[in-house]
Design an enzyme around this catalytic site. Structure first.
Site, PDB file in Angstrom:
ATOM      1  N   HIS A  58      54.496  33.480  30.896  1.00 50.88           N
ATOM      2  CA  HIS A  58      53.803  34.212  31.955  1.00 50.88           C
ATOM      3  C   HIS A  58      54.576  34.352  33.265  1.00 50.88           C
ATOM      4  O   HIS A  58      54.273  35.236  34.076  1.00 50.88           O
ATOM      5  CB  HIS A  58      52.465  33.517  32.242  1.00 50.88           C
ATOM      6  CG  HIS A  58      51.412  34.443  32.776  1.00 50.88           C
ATOM      7  ND1 HIS A  58      51.691  35.583  33.492  1.00 50.88           N
ATOM      8  CD2 HIS A  58      50.059  34.388  32.688  1.00 50.88           C
ATOM      9  CE1 HIS A  58      50.563  36.187  33.821  1.00 50.88           C
ATOM     10  NE2 HIS A  58      49.566  35.491  33.358  1.00 50.88           N
ATOM     11  N   THR A 114      49.455  40.293  41.126  1.00 48.28           N
ATOM     12  CA  THR A 114      48.005  40.272  40.937  1.00 48.28           C
ATOM     13  C   THR A 114      47.291  39.773  42.186  1.00 48.28           C
ATOM     14  O   THR A 114      47.895  39.190  43.079  1.00 48.28           O
ATOM     15  CB  THR A 114      47.621  39.356  39.764  1.00 48.28           C
ATOM     16  OG1 THR A 114      48.061  38.013  40.047  1.00 48.28           O
ATOM     17  CG2 THR A 114      48.225  39.832  38.464  1.00 48.28           C
ATOM     18  N   TYR A 138      36.808  34.225  38.476  1.00 51.26           N
ATOM     19  CA  TYR A 138      38.115  34.854  38.719  1.00 51.26           C
ATOM     20  C   TYR A 138      38.226  36.098  37.856  1.00 51.26           C
ATOM     21  O   TYR A 138      38.068  36.034  36.642  1.00 51.26           O
ATOM     22  CB  TYR A 138      39.215  33.849  38.361  1.00 51.26           C
ATOM     23  CG  TYR A 138      40.643  34.306  38.570  1.00 51.26           C
ATOM     24  CD1 TYR A 138      41.407  33.757  39.581  1.00 51.26           C
ATOM     25  CD2 TYR A 138      41.239  35.249  37.747  1.00 51.26           C
ATOM     26  CE1 TYR A 138      42.730  34.139  39.773  1.00 51.26           C
ATOM     27  CE2 TYR A 138      42.550  35.651  37.926  1.00 51.26           C
ATOM     28  CZ  TYR A 138      43.287  35.087  38.938  1.00 51.26           C
ATOM     29  OH  TYR A 138      44.606  35.478  39.131  1.00 51.26           O
TER      30      TYR A 138
END
Length: 806
Positions: free
Chosen positions: A471, A600, A587
């Site tokens: 990630h 993000t 979230y």
């Protein structure tokens, strides 16, 4: 041994008569072709680099500018207001620089300077235009006059045929929100989660922070925003991902699934061959910057910087922090099968291997009966465990000899490929097929994916595919863009023979894959086993449930005049309240890619409006009209927050950066400590479809992807990823932990289903009233809402135990 002989470029022997030299024409031919390909790549990259560098102008516009300036000079008009003469006076007159040449050269220099100035003006104007975000806050389908004018101006200044990185220099910087706005929005977000006493206490702490030290921290953050391309992204990568010392498997890595209904071929090697070849085609276009940039409304460009590290990238472990190693133009891939590692070259004779040649290479690996070497089977478990033991083992046992060479082959590979010995995929006839498929992609056996690679491609023995993604280097939409291209290319361009093999011939002399060699001592094997046991404990604790919701989709939701994402988020709030009997900090990820190097931002989906709606849904005395009104109010609030997050007005990245500054300055802030320690018990994300034009779902309705998912974020919480597919399908990927008595992924999936149906029922009642009015006017008249109305099913097609074991 024929391949080995042909792999030798030249041979020589020493004889009494001198040196006898033998050259292989075939190998020299391949060397020549490789060189030609390499220079062609450089030329194309240079050309595209020039096109990107001068965008939105073009190199031909320079020639037009020069001709224009020269023409005015011949007409005895000076467009430079004397600047050409000044440039001319600085040039020396000599044998090779006549007065006429001086004049021409001065005009060219002036035209070039004017051309560059116009490029900068165009870019700056475009940057100002892209800093306008009022358009995103307008109602869907309704554009104001100012927005229409703005859109036309953006189209004019955006140029024609942009490349992937053409807009990078024109993107605005991410703005730093004011402290007052962030604190106000934060307090608003936690109000429904706190009682009066807790909220009053939080308000006091927040106001104290706002007075001191917030102004000091904000000044440093403003300074960084002026200096850096993005004030968040580098710290986000470093502190959220690379400095984490725990396992990245499940906790950080995520996965992407294959097509839902279609398996183009059941031959494992053939499917891997086509997919790998499609990935190489994508990489070639990526390296040249030839992909079209993603643009909102088809006009507003998104940042493309994350694409750069998709291939040839590995996360390297360190004692204190990891780092991302990105290389260029790697020509091999490393393949794992039944505990053995192989190096497979991706080029032959200066070109990519054809799909049929890749199939041959992968089939050779599948047919290889040789056993793994000691310690080789679970070697990749090092990447699944804690980072410090892996970093120390790497320094001690993989810094020399065959271990160093083999590890280097893995870490410098284009990507990692696993030829899995299991069969997975979605099968509606099998109860847990999607659950097991997701767990296999997320963690596998804990030692059959190289979790440090930018991504690991998994090919199952039944022909299904999937991807496990590290990630730190990028977010899910970046990998999703590549995966959409690969699946479309695999199915609609490359194709397969009737027998399921890859199309095309195989060149003679293709050397077989090279088996990597290892010399792993017992002490290192013990470290590997320790990492494996820790990783297995994490994997066994993942409670996953994949749920395909086919009652309705975005087609019906849009007839309700609401956002599909807001509809689903409200359903998740209702489902969570029914599941746990309480609200929680929620979230939802949104993107900030309208800004340079944006990644993000967080949308806090649990709001006062959403909690009011949920409570109304659970209150049997509440009228449906009031419930619907509360739903619309909550949806509008959610959409407003999502838009704020996209345009730089989010809360959490600002607070995160303020916290980093406070730590660097040695300032203790109770407010920031509390904010950053709050658990996200419901973490959600939507998988976007970015290249709808690649597959016509009207003609090929079965060619839909399943999206992807991630592991649970909190020990007692849920992780939910969802993808809205076509008009009538939504897939949910739900994760939690077996060790938590409060969660159950299957139970939560059922609650989501019921919440979706209950919200739809609110609109059905309204549509029924419209229908009655229409029928009074005309008995045969039917409204669109009536025609698209679905009847909810009372039961599911399948049953599922309340709690299941992995």
């Amino acid at each position: 041994m024929a391949e080995a002989h042909q792999a030798v470029g030249f041979q020589f022997t020493v004889t009494p008569d001198g040196i006898d030299l033998h050259l292989s024409r075939e190998v020299l031919k391949h060397i020549y072709l490789s060189g030609v390909t390499s220079w062609r790549k450089r030329a194309i990259r240079f050309k595209n680099g020039v096109l990107t560098g001068v965008y939105p102008a073009s190199p031909s516009s320079w020639l037009i500018m020069v001709i224009g300036v020269m023409s005015t000079m011949y007409a005895r008009v000076d467009p430079s207001l004397g600047m050409i003469d000044r440039i001319k006076n600085t040039l020396p007159v000599g044998e090779y620089l006549t007065v006429q040449t001086q004049t021409v050269l001065s005009a060219v220099v002036f035209a070039t300077g004017l051309w560059l100035a116009l490029i900068m003006l165009l870019r700056y104007t475009l940057k100002l235009l892209l800093s306008y975000h009022c358009w995103i806050f307008e109602c869907h389908g309704r554009k104001s006059f100012s927005t229409r004018v703005w859109l036309n101006l953006v189209k004019i200044f955006s140029g024609r045929r942009p490349l992937l990185y053409s807009f990078q220099a024109s993107l605005p910087r991410l703005p730093v929100p004011s402290v007052d706005d962030t604190i106000s929005r934060y307090l608003e977000s936690v109000r429904p989660l706190l009682d009066d006493d807790q909220y009053n206490q939080m308000e006091v702490v927040a106001n104290e922070f706002k007075k001191d030290p917030a102004p000091k921290l904000q000044k440093y953050l403003k300074l960084k925003s002026w200096w850096a391309s993005n004030y968040v992204s580098d710290w986000w990568e470093e502190f959220i991902y690379l400095k984490g010392r725990g396992p990245i498997m499940v906790n950080s890595n995520f996965y992407v699934m294959d097509l839902m209904y279609v398996t183009p071929t059941h031959r494992q090697a053939a499917r891997a061959g086509n997919v790998v070849h499609a990935m190489l085609q994508y990489r070639r276009k990526l390296e040249r910057g030839e992909h079209a940039p993603l643009r909102a409304l088809g006009v507003v460009p998104m940042c493309s910087f994350q694409y750069e590290r998709m291939f040839n990238t590995t996360r390297i472990p360190g004692i204190d922090t990891d780092f991302v190693q990105h290389l260029s133009d790697r020509k091999h891939v490393v393949v794992y099968h039944r505990g053995r590692f192989y190096k497979v070259w991706l080029y032959f004779g200066g070109r990519h291997l054809w799909p049929s040649e890749l199939e041959l290479q992968f089939q050779r690996i599948l047919n290889d009966p040789s056993p793994p070497q000691p310690g080789e089977v679970k070697l990749a478990a090092l990447t699944a465990g804690n980072r410090v033991p892996w970093a120390r083992a790497r320094l001690k046992y993989f810094s020399e000899g065959v271990n160093k060479a083999s590890l280097e082959a893995i870490e410098t590979a284009a990507f990692f490929l696993t030829l899995d010995d299991e069969a997975h995929g979605y099968d509606p006839e099998k109860l847990k097929s999607l659950d097991l498929y997701a767990k296999s992609l997320l963690h596998g056996k804990c030692y059959d994916r190289w979790f440090d690679k930018s991504f690991s491609l998994i090919a199952y023995k039944n022909g299904k595919m999937g991807v496990n993604v590290e990630h730190s280097w990028a977010d899910a939409p970046i990998v999703g863009h590549m995966w959409e291209y690969v699946l479309a290319t695999d199915c609609f361009q490359l194709g397969y023979t009737e027998e399921g093999h890859c199309k095309g011939d195989v060149s003679k002399g293709l050397a077989p894959p090279t088996k990597l060699q290892w010399d792993i001592p017992v002490a290192c094997q013990e470290i590997i086993e320790g990492s494996y046991l820790l990783a297995k404990e994490i994997a066994d604790d993942v409670d996953f449930h994949g749920y395909v919701f086919d009652e309705f989709g975005k087609g019906l939701i849009k007839t309700c005049r609401t956002s599909p994402d807001a509809f689903i988020q409200m359903a998740l709030q209702l489902a969570h309240y029914r599941d746990k009997g309480e609200f929680c900090l929620t979230y939802e990820s949104s993107m900030t890619r309208m800004f340079r190097e944006g990644r993000t931002e967080t949308v806090r989906s649990c709001t006062s409006e959403s909690t009011a709606f949920v409570k109304a849904m659970e209150n049997l005395k509440e009228k449906k009209e009031e419930r619907l009104a509360l739903f619309r109010k909550a949806s509008e609030k959610h959409q407003h927050m999502y838009r704020l997050a996209m345009t730089g007005g989010g809360i959490d990245r600002h607070l995160f950066c303020l916290y980093i500054v406070s730590k660097l300055l040695g300032i203790d802030s109770p407010f920031l400590k509390q904010v950053l320690s709050e658990p996200w018990r419901l973490s959600t994300s939507q998988t976007p479809q970015q290249q709808i034009n690649l597959v016509d779902l009207q003609k090929h309705p079965k060619y839909v992807g399943l999206g992807g998912g991630f592991g649970p974020v909190a020990d007692d919480g849920y992780g939910v990823s969802y993808i809205i597919i076509g008009e009538n399908l939504i897939t949910f990927h739900i994760s939690s932990k077996f060790s938590s008595p409060e969660t159950d992924s299957y139970r939560f999936g059922q609650n989501i289903r019921q919440a979706m149906l209950d919200i739809r029922a609110l609109f059905e009642q309204k549509n029924d009233k419209k229908k009655e009015k229409e029928e009074k006017k005309s008995p045969v008249a039917l409204t669109t809402a009536h025609l698209t109305r679905h009847t909810p099913r009372d039961t599911l097609h399948e049953t599922h135990p309340t709690r299941h074991t992995p």
